[in-house]
Write a protein that holds these residues in place. Structure first.
Motif, mmCIF file in Angstrom:
data_model
loop_
_atom_site.group_PDB
_atom_site.id
_atom_site.type_symbol
_atom_site.label_atom_id
_atom_site.label_comp_id
_atom_site.label_asym_id
_atom_site.label_seq_id
_atom_site.Cartn_x
_atom_site.Cartn_y
_atom_site.Cartn_z
ATOM 1 N N PRO A 22 -4.567 -45.182 20.875
ATOM 2 C CA PRO A 22 -4.553 -45.962 22.114
ATOM 3 C C PRO A 22 -4.202 -47.412 21.835
ATOM 4 N N GLY A 23 -3.514 -48.040 22.780
ATOM 5 C CA GLY A 23 -3.141 -49.438 22.623
ATOM 6 C C GLY A 23 -1.727 -49.634 22.139
ATOM 7 N N LEU A 24 -1.123 -48.598 21.550
ATOM 8 C CA LEU A 24 0.276 -48.697 21.146
ATOM 9 C C LEU A 24 1.179 -48.548 22.368
ATOM 10 N N PRO A 25 2.426 -49.040 22.302
ATOM 11 C CA PRO A 25 3.373 -48.763 23.392
ATOM 12 C C PRO A 25 3.528 -47.260 23.588
ATOM 13 N N ALA A 26 3.951 -46.870 24.789
ATOM 14 C CA ALA A 26 4.005 -45.456 25.140
ATOM 15 C C ALA A 26 4.871 -44.650 24.184
ATOM 16 N N ASP A 27 6.032 -45.205 23.815
ATOM 17 C CA ASP A 27 6.905 -44.441 22.924
ATOM 18 C C ASP A 27 6.275 -44.274 21.538
ATOM 19 N N ARG A 28 5.545 -45.289 21.067
ATOM 20 C CA ARG A 28 4.872 -45.177 19.767
ATOM 21 C C ARG A 28 3.729 -44.167 19.832
ATOM 22 N N GLN A 29 2.997 -44.153 20.939
ATOM 23 C CA GLN A 29 1.931 -43.169 21.076
ATOM 24 C C GLN A 29 2.494 -41.755 21.043
ATOM 25 N N LEU A 30 3.583 -41.538 21.789
ATOM 26 C CA LEU A 30 4.199 -40.214 21.810
ATOM 27 C C LEU A 30 4.723 -39.860 20.425
ATOM 28 N N TRP A 31 5.378 -40.800 19.774
ATOM 29 C CA TRP A 31 5.913 -40.573 18.433
ATOM 30 C C TRP A 31 4.806 -40.200 17.455
ATOM 31 N N GLU A 32 3.726 -40.979 17.454
ATOM 32 C CA GLU A 32 2.633 -40.716 16.522
ATOM 33 C C GLU A 32 1.948 -39.389 16.830
ATOM 34 N N GLY A 33 1.792 -39.088 18.121
ATOM 35 C CA GLY A 33 1.189 -37.808 18.494
ATOM 36 C C GLY A 33 2.059 -36.638 18.071
ATOM 37 N N LEU A 34 3.376 -36.758 18.285
ATOM 38 C CA LEU A 34 4.288 -35.692 17.877
ATOM 39 C C LEU A 34 4.318 -35.540 16.360
ATOM 40 N N ARG A 35 4.334 -36.656 15.665
ATOM 41 C CA ARG A 35 4.363 -36.577 14.207
ATOM 42 C C ARG A 35 3.091 -35.921 13.681
ATOM 43 N N ALA A 36 1.948 -36.233 14.299
ATOM 44 C CA ALA A 36 0.692 -35.587 13.912
ATOM 45 C C ALA A 36 0.742 -34.086 14.206
ATOM 46 N N PHE A 37 1.327 -33.724 15.342
ATOM 47 C CA PHE A 37 1.438 -32.315 15.721
ATOM 48 C C PHE A 37 2.290 -31.549 14.708
ATOM 49 N N PHE A 38 3.470 -32.070 14.420
ATOM 50 C CA PHE A 38 4.367 -31.362 13.505
ATOM 51 C C PHE A 38 3.860 -31.383 12.064
ATOM 52 N N THR A 39 3.186 -32.458 11.684
ATOM 53 C CA THR A 39 2.591 -32.499 10.344
ATOM 54 C C THR A 39 1.521 -31.423 10.212
ATOM 55 N N HIS A 40 0.684 -31.310 11.223
ATOM 56 C CA HIS A 40 -0.400 -30.324 11.169
ATOM 57 C C HIS A 40 0.149 -28.898 11.152
ATOM 58 N N THR A 41 1.118 -28.606 12.009
ATOM 59 C CA THR A 41 1.661 -27.249 12.056
ATOM 60 C C THR A 41 2.422 -26.908 10.780
ATOM 61 N N ALA A 42 3.064 -27.918 10.162
ATOM 62 C CA ALA A 42 3.769 -27.677 8.903
ATOM 63 C C ALA A 42 2.799 -27.454 7.750
ATOM 64 N N GLN A 43 1.706 -28.196 7.742
ATOM 65 C CA GLN A 43 0.728 -28.066 6.665
ATOM 66 C C GLN A 43 -0.169 -26.851 6.827
ATOM 67 N N ASN A 44 -0.211 -26.287 8.028
ATOM 68 C CA ASN A 44 -1.060 -25.133 8.314
ATOM 69 C C ASN A 44 -0.243 -24.027 8.987
#
Length: 206
Positions: free
Chosen positions: A74-96
């Motif tokens: 929270p607190g990041l610009p909208a595009d950064r929040q989406l980017w970080e959320g997506l990167r976390a999603f794909f990192t998790h699915t790739a690692q698991n």
């Protein structure tokens, strides 16, 4: 060994087995052997194959949603929040990958109540993305009431696309989590960015 630790070992073995062999092909004997315990102990802790599979779905779903929420600061610009959320999603699915196979393939194709568990997880992620887009739209337009139904539809589409892309990325050698997230951003943010600026595509009248 504490019960909680032993149970997690069983769940680890079950996720690996279900993810790689499928729910129907997986056997309790195989899961017990992989966990290093007896089959009666698996039944004692987790009751049945159905209950074990449900426990796997719930654990993997909670881990995925926690990873996405932790990534989008929270607190990041909208595009950064989406980017970080997506990167976390794909990192998790790739690692698991086995956990993702349980959620994305196995749980959805073997009926209720398994599919319901995944719908609950998915609804939480869609609601999270919906709120992210709503906040960004309100800030961009200084409008307290953007069309929530339209925003909810955008979130639903974005989550669905991310799910499909994660399945593709996990099956395609050489595609990193960062590359998958960048692909999703290139696909989604051009449209979302225009919406934030009040530039939406208009459907033909006929």
């Amino acid at each position: 060994m504490p019960r909680a630790v032993r149970e997690q070992q069983m769940l680890d073995a079950a996720v690996r087995t279900f993810g790689q062999r499928g729910y129907r092909a997986a056997s309790m004997d195989e899961i017990a052997d992989l966990a290093g315990v007896s089959k009666p102990l698996v039944y004692l802790y987790l009751n049945s194959k159905e209950d074990l599979f449900t426990a796997c779905i719930r654990r993997e779903a909670q881990a995925l949603t926690a990873a996405v929420r932790a990534g989008a600061h929270p607190g990041l610009p909208a595009d950064r929040q989406l980017w970080e959320g997506l990167r976390a999603f794909f990192t998790h699915t790739a690692q698991n990958p086995d956990g993702w196979a349980v959620l994305h393939l196995q749980a959805r194709t073997h009926g209720e109540p398994f599919a319901a568990e995944v719908r609950t997880m998915r609804a939480e992620i869609v609601a999270f993305v919906t709120q992210l887009i709503l906040v960004a739209a309100r800030e961009a337009h200084r409008d307290p009431s953007p069309a929530e139904r339209e925003v909810a539809g955008l979130a639903e589409a974005l989550v669905g696309a991310a799910e499909s892309l994660a399945a593709w990325a996990n099956a395609t050698p050489g595609v990193s989590a960062k590359q998958a997230a960048a692909t999703m951003m290139n696909f989604a943010w051009a449209g979302l960015g225009n919406l934030m600026e009040g530039r939406s595509w208009a459907a033909p009248k006929s």
